[in-house]
Design a protein around this motif. Structure first.
Motif, PDB file in Angstrom:
ATOM      1  N   VAL A   1      14.656  12.836  12.941  1.00  0.00           N
ATOM      2  CA  VAL A   1      14.089  11.489  13.005  1.00  0.00           C
ATOM      3  C   VAL A   1      12.572  11.523  13.198  1.00  0.00           C
ATOM      4  N   THR A   2      12.043  12.633  13.688  1.00  0.00           N
ATOM      5  CA  THR A   2      10.598  12.761  13.883  1.00  0.00           C
ATOM      6  C   THR A   2       9.848  12.531  12.578  1.00  0.00           C
ATOM      7  N   GLU A   3      10.283  13.218  11.534  1.00  0.00           N
ATOM      8  CA  GLU A   3       9.621  13.082  10.232  1.00  0.00           C
ATOM      9  C   GLU A   3       9.825  11.679   9.648  1.00  0.00           C
ATOM     10  N   GLU A   4      10.972  11.096   9.901  1.00  0.00           N
ATOM     11  CA  GLU A   4      11.230   9.734   9.422  1.00  0.00           C
ATOM     12  C   GLU A   4      10.294   8.744  10.106  1.00  0.00           C
ATOM     13  N   ASN A   5      10.124   8.892  11.411  1.00  0.00           N
ATOM     14  CA  ASN A   5       9.295   7.954  12.166  1.00  0.00           C
ATOM     15  C   ASN A   5       7.819   8.016  11.783  1.00  0.00           C
ATOM     16  N   ILE A   6       7.393   9.126  11.228  1.00  0.00           N
ATOM     17  CA  ILE A   6       6.002   9.226  10.776  1.00  0.00           C
ATOM     18  C   ILE A   6       5.701   8.124   9.764  1.00  0.00           C
ATOM     19  N   GLN A   7       6.655   7.849   8.881  1.00  0.00           N
ATOM     20  CA  GLN A   7       6.451   6.791   7.882  1.00  0.00           C
ATOM     21  C   GLN A   7       6.237   5.438   8.557  1.00  0.00           C
ATOM     22  N   SER A   8       7.056   5.133   9.537  1.00  0.00           N
ATOM     23  CA  SER A   8       6.930   3.867  10.252  1.00  0.00           C
ATOM     24  C   SER A   8       5.577   3.785  10.950  1.00  0.00           C
ATOM     25  N   ARG A   9       5.133   4.892  11.512  1.00  0.00           N
ATOM     26  CA  ARG A   9       3.844   4.893  12.215  1.00  0.00           C
ATOM     27  C   ARG A   9       2.678   4.742  11.242  1.00  0.00           C
ATOM     28  N   ILE A  10       2.810   5.293  10.062  1.00  0.00           N
ATOM     29  CA  ILE A  10       1.765   5.106   9.039  1.00  0.00           C
ATOM     30  C   ILE A  10       1.698   3.620   8.668  1.00  0.00           C
ATOM     31  N   ARG A  11       2.852   3.014   8.424  1.00  0.00           N
ATOM     32  CA  ARG A  11       2.893   1.584   8.084  1.00  0.00           C
ATOM     33  C   ARG A  11       2.289   0.746   9.201  1.00  0.00           C
ATOM     34  N   GLY A  12       2.642   1.070  10.453  1.00  0.00           N
ATOM     35  CA  GLY A  12       2.103   0.327  11.593  1.00  0.00           C
ATOM     36  C   GLY A  12       0.600   0.423  11.668  1.00  0.00           C
ATOM     37  N   THR A  13       0.061   1.612  11.437  1.00  0.00           N
ATOM     38  CA  THR A  13      -1.394   1.803  11.467  1.00  0.00           C
ATOM     39  C   THR A  13      -2.068   0.998  10.364  1.00  0.00           C
TER      40      THR A  13
ATOM     41  N   SER B   1       0.398  14.310   3.734  1.00  0.00           N
ATOM     42  CA  SER B   1      -0.692  14.909   4.520  1.00  0.00           C
ATOM     43  C   SER B   1      -0.289  15.102   5.979  1.00  0.00           C
ATOM     44  N   MET B   2       0.387  14.110   6.543  1.00  0.00           N
ATOM     45  CA  MET B   2       0.829  14.219   7.939  1.00  0.00           C
ATOM     46  C   MET B   2       1.839  15.356   8.100  1.00  0.00           C
ATOM     47  N   LEU B   3       2.780  15.447   7.172  1.00  0.00           N
ATOM     48  CA  LEU B   3       3.767  16.531   7.241  1.00  0.00           C
ATOM     49  C   LEU B   3       3.087  17.892   7.122  1.00  0.00           C
ATOM     50  N   GLU B   4       2.075  17.970   6.280  1.00  0.00           N
ATOM     51  CA  GLU B   4       1.331  19.223   6.123  1.00  0.00           C
ATOM     52  C   GLU B   4       0.606  19.583   7.424  1.00  0.00           C
ATOM     53  N   LEU B   5      -0.007  18.588   8.065  1.00  0.00           N
ATOM     54  CA  LEU B   5      -0.701  18.829   9.331  1.00  0.00           C
ATOM     55  C   LEU B   5       0.261  19.322  10.421  1.00  0.00           C
ATOM     56  N   LEU B   6       1.502  18.855  10.355  1.00  0.00           N
ATOM     57  CA  LEU B   6       2.486  19.202  11.377  1.00  0.00           C
ATOM     58  C   LEU B   6       3.335  20.419  11.000  1.00  0.00           C
ATOM     59  N   LYS B   7       3.069  20.981   9.834  1.00  0.00           N
ATOM     60  CA  LYS B   7       3.887  22.098   9.340  1.00  0.00           C
ATOM     61  C   LYS B   7       3.896  23.278  10.315  1.00  0.00           C
ATOM     62  N   ALA B   8       2.736  23.701  10.768  1.00  0.00           N
ATOM     63  CA  ALA B   8       2.671  24.851  11.680  1.00  0.00           C
ATOM     64  C   ALA B   8       3.339  24.563  13.024  1.00  0.00           C
ATOM     65  N   PRO B   9       3.016  23.433  13.694  1.00  0.00           N
ATOM     66  CA  PRO B   9       3.677  23.185  14.980  1.00  0.00           C
ATOM     67  C   PRO B   9       5.194  22.997  14.858  1.00  0.00           C
ATOM     68  N   PHE B  10       5.674  22.521  13.694  1.00  0.00           N
ATOM     69  CA  PHE B  10       7.103  22.273  13.504  1.00  0.00           C
ATOM     70  C   PHE B  10       7.829  23.465  12.864  1.00  0.00           C
TER      71      PHE B  10
ATOM     72  N   ILE C   1       0.867  -1.184   0.000  1.00  0.00           N
ATOM     73  CA  ILE C   1       0.000   0.000   0.000  1.00  0.00           C
ATOM     74  C   ILE C   1       0.902   1.231   0.000  1.00  0.00           C
ATOM     75  N   PRO C   2       0.803   2.060  -1.021  1.00  0.00           N
ATOM     76  CA  PRO C   2       1.622   3.280  -1.061  1.00  0.00           C
ATOM     77  C   PRO C   2       1.261   4.216   0.098  1.00  0.00           C
ATOM     78  N   ILE C   3       2.266   4.789   0.728  1.00  0.00           N
ATOM     79  CA  ILE C   3       2.012   5.673   1.878  1.00  0.00           C
ATOM     80  C   ILE C   3       2.386   7.128   1.604  1.00  0.00           C
ATOM     81  N   GLU C   4       2.862   7.427   0.406  1.00  0.00           N
ATOM     82  CA  GLU C   4       3.360   8.771   0.131  1.00  0.00           C
ATOM     83  C   GLU C   4       2.304   9.850   0.379  1.00  0.00           C
ATOM     84  N   SER C   5       1.077   9.642  -0.088  1.00  0.00           N
ATOM     85  CA  SER C   5       0.043  10.674   0.073  1.00  0.00           C
ATOM     86  C   SER C   5      -0.284  10.888   1.552  1.00  0.00           C
ATOM     87  N   VAL C   6      -0.316   9.816   2.328  1.00  0.00           N
ATOM     88  CA  VAL C   6      -0.600   9.933   3.761  1.00  0.00           C
ATOM     89  C   VAL C   6       0.561  10.652   4.454  1.00  0.00           C
ATOM     90  N   HIS C   7       1.786  10.309   4.055  1.00  0.00           N
ATOM     91  CA  HIS C   7       2.968  10.934   4.645  1.00  0.00           C
ATOM     92  C   HIS C   7       2.974  12.437   4.362  1.00  0.00           C
TER      93      HIS C   7
END
Length: 193
Positions: free
Chosen positions: A25-37, A9-18, A1-7
């Motif tokens: 490593v925070t941004e890298e771990n987002i990919q792992s968490r998407i896969r886990g979900t 979207s997550m980076l966009e959601l976190l753009k303001a707080p970051f 399952i491709p995760i690029e679009s979800v990744h």
């Protein structure tokens, strides 16, 4: 399952707080968490158990992502060092291309485990000596002909990663002392002799 679009979207959601903070490593771990979900969702939908594939060497030093590659109902190789995983892979006659592939978390381009960890041939011995044999960092350093400071650094990482292991799936125990129930280390303790 491709995760690029979800990744993205997550980076966009976190753009303001970051904002104003460098990527790490925070941004890298987002990919792992998407896969886990996604994997947990598939297991849930199909009434299956997700098998975790983290090994003892990675779990020992915390080279794993909580709520990402640590997902699963049971850790089937969590009590095997990387060397033992390779031996099992050869025994099971996995394709040589898999066995020879450079280990990587695959969270950024050209990433290799060796960018973050000692060679597994050394890390496995530190982990086994510290966890299973209860040797002190100075005893391990002498045994492996390494500097005490180097061994202390990796033993400290083993101790500091306990909070992750406490939240990991149960590990099938095959060694004298696994990281699951074979070793208990208080999360707030930090002492070396």
């Amino acid at each position: 399952i491709p995760i690029e679009s979800v990744h993205v979207s997550m980076l966009e959601l976190l753009k303001a707080p970051f904002e104003g903070l460098a990527q790490d490593v925070t941004e890298e771990n987002i990919q792992s968490r998407i896969r886990g979900t996604l994997l947990m969702s598939l297991a849930n939908k199909f009434n299956a158990l997700l098998l975790n594939t983290g090994n003892k060497s990675e779990y020992a030093v915390g080279y794993c992502t909580m709520y990402g590659d640590m997902c699963g109902a049971v850790s089937v190789i969590g009590d095997l060092t990387k060397k033992e995983v390779y031996a099992l892979s050869r025994y099971m006659k996995l394709p040589q291309s898999i066995i020879e592939k450079e280990p990587s978390a695959e969270l950024k381009p050209n990433q290799k485990d060796s960018d973050y960890l000692p060679p597994y041939s050394i890390l496995d011995q530190i982990v086994s000596s510290y966890i299973e044999d209860d040797l002190s960092p100075s005893e391990i350093a002498e045994k492996l002909h390494l500097s005490v400071d180097y061994v202390v650094e990796w033993c400290d990482k083993i101790d500091r990663a306990d909070f992750k292991r406490m939240q990991a799936p149960p590990i099938l125990k095959v060694s004298r002392k696994s990281l699951s129930f074979g070793r208990s280390f208080p999360i707030v303790k930090h002492i070396h002799t």
